[in-house]
Motif scaffolding. Sequence first.
Motif, mmCIF file in Angstrom:
data_model
loop_
_atom_site.group_PDB
_atom_site.id
_atom_site.type_symbol
_atom_site.label_atom_id
_atom_site.label_comp_id
_atom_site.label_asym_id
_atom_site.label_seq_id
_atom_site.Cartn_x
_atom_site.Cartn_y
_atom_site.Cartn_z
ATOM 1 N N LEU A 1 -1.169 4.385 -1.766
ATOM 2 C CA LEU A 1 -2.319 4.315 -1.188
ATOM 3 C C LEU A 1 -2.289 4.827 0.223
ATOM 4 O O LEU A 1 -3.298 5.192 0.838
ATOM 5 N N ILE B 1 -12.214 2.135 -4.850
ATOM 6 C CA ILE B 1 -11.684 1.812 -6.236
ATOM 7 C C ILE B 1 -11.191 2.824 -7.077
ATOM 8 O O ILE B 1 -10.050 2.866 -7.531
ATOM 9 N N ARG B 2 -12.025 3.730 -7.103
ATOM 10 C CA ARG B 2 -11.998 5.105 -7.830
ATOM 11 C C ARG B 2 -10.572 5.735 -7.313
ATOM 12 O O ARG B 2 -9.785 6.176 -8.202
ATOM 13 N N GLN B 3 -10.279 5.893 -6.125
ATOM 14 C CA GLN B 3 -8.954 6.336 -5.586
ATOM 15 C C GLN B 3 -8.153 5.601 -5.795
ATOM 16 O O GLN B 3 -6.920 6.122 -6.204
ATOM 17 N N ARG C 1 -6.832 -3.008 -16.512
ATOM 18 C CA ARG C 1 -6.985 -1.720 -16.056
ATOM 19 C C ARG C 1 -5.624 -1.186 -15.452
ATOM 20 O O ARG C 1 -5.543 0.037 -15.578
ATOM 21 N N ASN D 1 -11.211 -5.958 -7.255
ATOM 22 C CA ASN D 1 -11.703 -4.585 -6.942
ATOM 23 C C ASN D 1 -12.209 -4.012 -8.357
ATOM 24 O O ASN D 1 -11.814 -2.902 -8.741
ATOM 25 N N TYR E 1 -9.335 9.433 -14.709
ATOM 26 C CA TYR E 1 -8.917 10.428 -13.525
ATOM 27 C C TYR E 1 -7.320 10.599 -13.944
ATOM 28 O O TYR E 1 -6.741 11.318 -13.212
ATOM 29 N N ARG F 1 -16.775 1.253 -1.052
ATOM 30 C CA ARG F 1 -15.840 0.347 -1.828
ATOM 31 C C ARG F 1 -15.410 0.960 -3.277
ATOM 32 O O ARG F 1 -14.382 1.063 -3.626
ATOM 33 N N GLU F 2 -16.509 1.312 -3.869
ATOM 34 C CA GLU F 2 -16.426 2.264 -5.288
ATOM 35 C C GLU F 2 -15.672 3.252 -5.154
ATOM 36 O O GLU F 2 -14.785 3.560 -5.906
ATOM 37 N N ARG G 1 -0.531 7.925 -8.168
ATOM 38 C CA ARG G 1 -1.212 6.573 -8.562
ATOM 39 C C ARG G 1 -1.626 6.455 -10.063
ATOM 40 O O ARG G 1 -1.545 5.712 -10.681
ATOM 41 N N PRO H 1 -8.043 5.714 1.242
ATOM 42 C CA PRO H 1 -8.058 4.816 0.170
ATOM 43 C C PRO H 1 -8.228 3.392 0.780
ATOM 44 O O PRO H 1 -9.016 2.550 0.300
ATOM 45 N N ILE H 2 -7.425 2.853 1.690
ATOM 46 C CA ILE H 2 -7.025 1.643 2.101
ATOM 47 C C ILE H 2 -8.375 0.977 2.773
ATOM 48 O O ILE H 2 -8.994 0.081 2.606
ATOM 49 N N LEU I 1 -11.724 3.380 -16.393
ATOM 50 C CA LEU I 1 -11.668 4.218 -15.340
ATOM 51 C C LEU I 1 -10.460 5.055 -14.857
ATOM 52 O O LEU I 1 -10.503 6.180 -14.812
ATOM 53 N N ASN J 1 0.976 -1.273 0.052
ATOM 54 C CA ASN J 1 0.055 -0.050 -0.123
ATOM 55 C C ASN J 1 0.960 1.338 0.262
ATOM 56 O O ASN J 1 0.493 2.228 -0.571
ATOM 57 N N LEU K 1 -11.118 0.577 0.393
ATOM 58 C CA LEU K 1 -11.083 -0.555 -0.237
ATOM 59 C C LEU K 1 -11.492 -1.704 0.833
ATOM 60 O O LEU K 1 -12.072 -2.796 -0.263
ATOM 61 N N ARG K 2 -11.256 -1.512 1.939
ATOM 62 C CA ARG K 2 -11.430 -2.988 2.602
ATOM 63 C C ARG K 2 -13.014 -3.092 3.201
ATOM 64 O O ARG K 2 -13.371 -4.091 3.515
ATOM 65 N N LEU L 1 -15.280 -2.368 -10.412
ATOM 66 C CA LEU L 1 -16.677 -1.877 -10.200
ATOM 67 C C LEU L 1 -17.851 -2.668 -10.516
ATOM 68 O O LEU L 1 -17.712 -3.133 -11.515
#
Lengths: 246, 411
Positions: free
Chosen positions: A59, B321-323, A162, A98, A115, B317-318, A86, B404-405, A111, A54, B408-409, A100
């Motif tokens: 992240l 994912i986006r982050q 992705r 993960n 961004y 969660r979405e 990222r 983000p983490i 996606l 991470n 996601l979790r 969508l």
Amino acid sequence: MPEQTIIQTSEVRKVYGMGEISVAALDGVSISIQEGEFVAIMGPSGSGKSTLMNILGCLDRPTDGHYILDDEDVSDLDKTELAAIRSRQIGFIFQSYNLLSRTTALDNVKLPLIYNRDNKVSPEERVEIARRKLEAVGLGDRAHHQPHELSGGQQQRVAIARALVNDPVLILADEPTGNLDTRSGEDIMNLLHELHEDGRTIVMVTHDHEIAEHTQRTIHLRDGKVEKVIKNGKKHAPRNRKGGSK
Amino acid sequence: MSPSEFLRVAWESIYRNKTRSLLTMLGIIIGVAAVIIMIGISAGTEAAIEEEITGLGTNLVFVNSTFSRGGSGGGTSGMTGGLVYDDGFAIADEVIGVAGVTIEQGSTATIKASGVVLEGVSILGTTPDFPSVRDIELDTGRYFKQQEVDQKQKIAVLGSSLAEELFGDDDPIGQVITVDTTKLTVIGVFEEKGMVGDVDYDNRLYLPITVVFQKFTPSQFAKFRGDRVRVIYVEVDADANLDDVILQIELLLAKRHDVSLESPDFSVTTQQDIIKTQEATTAAFRSLLAWVAGVSLIVGGIGIMNIMLVSVTERTREIGIRQSVGATPNDIRWQFLTEALLLSLVGGLIGVFVGVGGAWLFGWASDMRTVIIPSSILLAFVSAAVVGAFFGFYPANKAAQLDPIEALRHQ
Ligand SMILES: Nc1ncnc2c1ncn2[C@@H]1O[C@H](COP(=O)(O)OP(=O)(O)OP(=O)(O)O)[C@@H](O)[C@H]1O
Ligand SMILES: [Mg+2]
């Protein structure tokens, strides 16, 4: 010509909680990974593998120490700057894909392009790029399927497409085959090896010794520290930054 | 991420949860529709009233008694002051520029006729000029003459719906009705006139004012000063100067009542004064509407905030994912803000349609008039947008600050 260092961490610490009950998930990790390397990270559960990934994936930020990614110190960047890193430099592959939900494979692959603020592409180009990446992972005919209509292996391949779509310098995979049966796991590993042979830098967490042995190096973690680093069989990929295949 | 992308994502999310989105928008829809319908009704009523008042003849002057308000039946109380019946004749005879004068004296009574009994019917004693001053025509028969009024003849003219209730399809002319204990002969029926202000012209019984004085509102006072009345209606000649006529009336009455103009026992008002009062009432109604609108929009906004908070939790969660693929906090903030804005704007748009349709339907189904004011649509729409932005901000910010983490979790 000296090898280009992609990842350089020095004394990275990650502490969760405060005071008495604080846990050092990472306790002084210093590693360095060269461009074009394929590195496996192993270690018992709770040893800090995901925590490290991470941080490497921007992240999360280390509590202490420094992380230099592609010549840039990213240890103290704010959330927005990390997001930009990222988007630009990193492709992350998760154990649980993960993707969508209720979104087609094509839109999932698209996606990261949405961004991406460095490399603006038109909506038409986005579709084109995403489609090519899907074809590259062998899912050209599944572009309009939603995740629940795909097998685990297929979903992970969408996730790989992705991860590739912004052409990152670094691909991080946290137990990419952890949720898959042997067959699909092998498919995914073949795909990762192909990417490596195209010149990508890959760091992957795995619990499987056999899989790890096919990479170049294995970094063993224990209790948040690097226990040992072992050289494996695989050769260094030809120097060809970012793989060139777009 | 470009605005069109935000819009697309927001629309997909709204569209995906159609029912929930619609329910969320309901507050805004109702708020906006209510505003448009109510403003439409209030504007329509205002226009209708103004038209009706003007329809009575623009040159109508009201002379009101200021001391004996409604006290004509009050026996010996209030021996001084107020208008009397003969003031009307004096105005008609002595003021130059008067086209007609009518005096009204009202009461309520029980009416019996051909087996039908109606209680609490409003009865109105008037004078021969009434139809002309009040701008109302007879459907059948005739109105009473001055001579009949002077002779206190037991005759009556019916309002259109009253005639219908009492006699149905039969011809009321010549029929005898019993009003309390007095028997009256019907000599005419008015055509339909409708409501003017809060008075229903069609559901009244009209009879010579002298009969009302004698039978329904007897007073001791009448014996030495004449029968007391509350209002005298004066129709001014179209080419006469209104202010001039008013001054003449004031001087005449002051002399007759032996009071000074500084402290008169009567007041003279015109249509314009009444319209002004009406406007003040409508303004008060409007500000009430503004409150209703404000409250429903705020309630609608809270609904949006609530559902956006649910949405942020559901889609944690979405968001993660986006982050993870590069969305910045601002990207996430805008995504949810756009969704809240879109929710309220779509709600506002539906509300506008419902409101315009509702106002039209209301005007069509009832005899009330509704007028759609374009600025009310704009106002409703803009308020909806402001509400969306305001109440969407907190959930959007919450989403933007997710880690983000952890996101996601989230399962
Ligand atoms: N958010 C958190 N808060 C507190 N402690 C955490 C948090 N995340 C991880 N930890 C702790 O940090 C340590 C390392 O966790 P991490 O997830 O990195 O392990 P891992 O090596 O990936 O394990 P596994 O093989 O099971 O995935 C563990 O002891 C864990 O309990
Ligand atoms: Mg892990």
